[in-house]
Design a protein around this motif. Structure first.
Motif, mmCIF file in Angstrom:
data_model
loop_
_atom_site.group_PDB
_atom_site.id
_atom_site.type_symbol
_atom_site.label_atom_id
_atom_site.label_comp_id
_atom_site.label_asym_id
_atom_site.label_seq_id
_atom_site.Cartn_x
_atom_site.Cartn_y
_atom_site.Cartn_z
ATOM 1 N N UNK A 65 0.782 -1.227 0.000
ATOM 2 C CA UNK A 65 0.000 0.000 0.000
ATOM 3 C C UNK A 65 0.818 1.282 0.000
ATOM 4 N N UNK A 66 2.138 1.180 -0.014
ATOM 5 C CA UNK A 66 2.964 2.381 -0.021
ATOM 6 C C UNK A 66 2.685 3.193 -1.280
ATOM 7 N N UNK A 67 2.451 4.471 -1.101
ATOM 8 C CA UNK A 67 2.203 5.378 -2.217
ATOM 9 C C UNK A 67 3.074 6.616 -2.011
ATOM 10 N N UNK A 68 3.981 6.896 -2.923
ATOM 11 C CA UNK A 68 4.913 8.015 -2.725
ATOM 12 C C UNK A 68 4.333 9.392 -3.018
ATOM 13 N N UNK A 69 3.026 9.516 -3.162
ATOM 14 C CA UNK A 69 2.449 10.798 -3.573
ATOM 15 C C UNK A 69 2.751 11.925 -2.588
ATOM 16 N N UNK A 70 2.850 11.617 -1.295
ATOM 17 C CA UNK A 70 3.117 12.666 -0.309
ATOM 18 C C UNK A 70 4.532 13.245 -0.461
ATOM 19 N N UNK A 72 5.902 13.926 -3.288
ATOM 20 C CA UNK A 72 5.935 14.748 -4.492
ATOM 21 C C UNK A 72 4.766 15.721 -4.575
ATOM 22 N N UNK A 73 4.079 15.935 -3.458
ATOM 23 C CA UNK A 73 2.942 16.858 -3.386
ATOM 24 C C UNK A 73 1.885 16.560 -4.440
ATOM 25 N N UNK A 74 1.595 15.285 -4.618
ATOM 26 C CA UNK A 74 0.570 14.857 -5.560
ATOM 27 C C UNK A 74 -0.699 14.506 -4.798
ATOM 28 N N UNK A 75 -1.833 14.678 -5.428
ATOM 29 C CA UNK A 75 -3.116 14.340 -4.817
ATOM 30 C C UNK A 75 -3.532 12.923 -5.200
ATOM 31 N N UNK A 76 -3.305 12.562 -6.442
ATOM 32 C CA UNK A 76 -3.704 11.252 -6.948
ATOM 33 C C UNK A 76 -2.651 10.203 -6.620
ATOM 34 N N UNK A 106 2.610 -3.525 -8.490
ATOM 35 C CA UNK A 106 3.084 -2.301 -7.874
ATOM 36 C C UNK A 106 2.743 -2.323 -6.388
ATOM 37 N N UNK A 107 3.570 -1.716 -5.572
ATOM 38 C CA UNK A 107 3.304 -1.679 -4.134
ATOM 39 C C UNK A 107 2.011 -0.955 -3.809
ATOM 40 N N UNK A 108 1.618 -0.007 -4.637
ATOM 41 C CA UNK A 108 0.395 0.746 -4.374
ATOM 42 C C UNK A 108 -0.862 -0.010 -4.800
#
Length: 163
Positions: A65-70, A72-76, A106-108
């Motif tokens: 469930x890791x999502x690197x969006x935080x 890179x200041x991404x919302x999606x 993918x981990x996400x």
């Protein structure tokens, strides 16, 4: 006495020839150094992502469930990172769940075990390296993208190097 100031055509042509030779030598060296700079920057980005993955696992007991969006200041949700973030894309970085038998999730994603990860950075240029970094400590690179998979970067005789 009639003295004329100025340059002859031969002198100008010699100067232009010297400048052309210097440019012919300098440009490939400059391009090589820029490719090395890009490769170094993407390696640092991969190390940053690996650090964040370990922090995520310490809080969630899994990489799932890791999502690197935080970062890179991404919302999606992000399934891949284009690198550099601004300007011309030179690498695509993907984070995979390498504990899966196929190693292609993918981990996400919603499925996967989340026990191991693999970060693959594929270069847009065939002149620069593509990279693999895994949670088991494997770090390798190869200029041929096809040689990069979740278990390695090919053999030494096919261009594999460690980093």
């Amino acid at each position: 006495m009639n003295i004329k100031n100025g340059f002859t055509l031969i002198e100008l042509m010699v100067v232009l020839a010297v400048i052309a030779v210097m440019t012919a030598i300098a440009m490939p060296l400059y391009q090589y150094e820029m490719r090395k700079l890009d490769a170094s920057a993407v390696q640092q980005e991969m190390l940053k992502l690996a650090d964040q993955l370990e922090r995520y696992k310490s809080r969630n007991f899994s990489y799932h469930g890791f999502d690197p969006k935080y970062l890179y200041d991404e919302v999606n949700p992000m399934s891949s990172v284009n690198f550099p973030l601004k300007g011309t894309k030179k690498y695509t970085i993907n984070l995979y769940d390498s504990s899966e038998a196929t190693g292609k999730k993918l981990l996400s994603s919603d499925s996967g075990l989340g026990q191991r990860w693999a970060i693959i950075a594929l270069s847009e240029s065939e002149k620069n390296y593509s990279f693999l970094f895994t949670s088991t400590g494997l770090r390798c690179k190869n200029k041929t993208k096809a040689n990069i998979n979740f278990t390695g970067c090919g053999a030494v005789n096919t261009g594999m190097e460690t980093w």
